[in-house]
Design an enzyme around this catalytic site. Structure first.
Site, PDB file in Angstrom:
ATOM      1  N   GLY A 202       1.045  -0.954  -0.058  1.00  0.00           N
ATOM      2  CA  GLY A 202       0.359   0.480   0.374  1.00  0.00           C
ATOM      3  C   GLY A 202       1.070   1.067   0.098  1.00  0.00           C
TER       4      GLY A 202
ATOM      5  N   GLN B 277       2.664  10.005   1.531  1.00  0.00           N
ATOM      6  CA  GLN B 277       4.148   9.179   1.471  1.00  0.00           C
ATOM      7  C   GLN B 277       5.055   9.283  -0.046  1.00  0.00           C
ATOM      8  OE1 GLN B 277       2.370   5.512   2.664  1.00  0.00           O
ATOM      9  NE2 GLN B 277       4.191   5.165   3.260  1.00  0.00           N
TER      10      GLN B 277
ATOM     11  N   CYS C 140       5.553  -0.233   7.062  1.00  0.00           N
ATOM     12  CA  CYS C 140       5.116   0.525   6.341  1.00  0.00           C
ATOM     13  C   CYS C 140       6.517   0.856   5.724  1.00  0.00           C
ATOM     14  CB  CYS C 140       5.235   1.698   6.902  1.00  0.00           C
ATOM     15  SG  CYS C 140       4.777   3.329   6.173  1.00  0.00           S
ATOM     16  N   LEU C 141       5.856   1.404   4.585  1.00  0.00           N
ATOM     17  CA  LEU C 141       7.431   1.910   3.196  1.00  0.00           C
ATOM     18  C   LEU C 141       7.554   2.920   3.747  1.00  0.00           C
ATOM     19  CD1 LEU C 141       5.868   1.373  -0.505  1.00  0.00           C
ATOM     20  CD2 LEU C 141       7.696   0.031   0.975  1.00  0.00           C
TER      21      LEU C 141
ATOM     22  N   HIS D 272      -4.842   0.847   7.882  1.00  0.00           N
ATOM     23  CA  HIS D 272      -3.190   1.484   7.415  1.00  0.00           C
ATOM     24  C   HIS D 272      -3.076   2.625   6.348  1.00  0.00           C
ATOM     25  CE1 HIS D 272       1.280   1.017   7.374  1.00  0.00           C
ATOM     26  NE2 HIS D 272       0.795   1.572   6.697  1.00  0.00           N
ATOM     27  N   GLU D 273      -3.617   2.616   5.121  1.00  0.00           N
ATOM     28  CA  GLU D 273      -3.501   3.512   4.635  1.00  0.00           C
ATOM     29  C   GLU D 273      -4.281   4.905   4.681  1.00  0.00           C
ATOM     30  OE1 GLU D 273      -0.817   3.907   3.044  1.00  0.00           O
ATOM     31  OE2 GLU D 273      -0.353   1.552   2.830  1.00  0.00           O
TER      32      GLU D 273
ATOM     33  N   HIS E  29      -2.493   7.054   6.898  1.00  0.00           N
ATOM     34  CA  HIS E  29      -1.617   7.784   6.372  1.00  0.00           C
ATOM     35  C   HIS E  29      -2.598   9.235   5.908  1.00  0.00           C
ATOM     36  CE1 HIS E  29       2.255   5.912   6.845  1.00  0.00           C
ATOM     37  NE2 HIS E  29       1.100   5.002   5.791  1.00  0.00           N
TER      38      HIS E  29
HETATM   39 ZN    ZN Z   1       2.488   2.900   5.998  1.00  0.00          ZN
END
Ligand code: ZN
Length: 162
Positions: free
Chosen positions: A44, A49, A88-89, A130-131, A134
């Site tokens: 994701g 991000q 998380c990226l 999760h996204e 963000h």
């Molecule tokens: Zn993340």
């Protein structure tokens, strides 16, 4: 090529704004985000991000198609919750169990600007939550015990400093 912003960049704490309409720029951004997510072997990726404070994210979990969510709204979450390991990226190398609802119902626009509603469970439900966080400046470490968060951030800083 889009660069993925890493913790502790302060942009990760900012709220994203509604996407007014789908144009070529948004379409290109989403396509590049799908590529950046795959390159990073993520499941994701949210606009913030990659430095775009827009309410949109992409998701691609195993055994499912790549999905785009623009202006998402979580309509419903299950009462049932479960732990699930998240990463998380933007916070590479850190993984921890987070407790969240097991399933969600979400409404959003797809990449063509067409509205849809989706019921998701398991891995996809997890990525959506999760996204979605963000978009409101929340990262997964904000959802765990604060002492554990501090410990993981010390570990993270040691990793990135190395
Ligand atoms: Zn993340």
């Amino acid at each position: 090529m889009l660069e993925i912003i890493k913790w502790p960049d302060p942009i990760l704490k900012k709220h994203s704004v509604v996407v007014p309409d789908i144009n070529g720029e948004i379409d290109t951004l989403l396509t590049e985000m799908l590529e950046a997510m795959d390159r990073g072997k993520g499941v994701g990726l949210a606009g913030v991000q990659v430095g775009r404070l827009l309410r949109l994210f992409v998701a691609h979990v195993p055994n499912d198609m790549p999905r785009v969510f623009i202006n998402p709204d979580i309509l419903e979450t299950s009462i049932e919750v479960e732990p699930f390991e998240e990463g998380c990226l933007s916070i590479p190398g850190i993984y921890t169990d987070v407790i969240r609802p097991s399933s969600v119902r979400v409404q959003a626009w797809n990449q063509k600007g067409r509205p849809f509603t989706l019921s998701a469970e398991g891995y996809l439900a997890r990525v959506i939550q999760h996204e979605f966080d963000h978009l409101n400046g929340v990262v997964f470490l904000d959802r765990i015990d604060q002492k554990k968060k501090q410990r993981l951030l010390v570990e993270y800083e040691a990793n990135v400093g190395a």
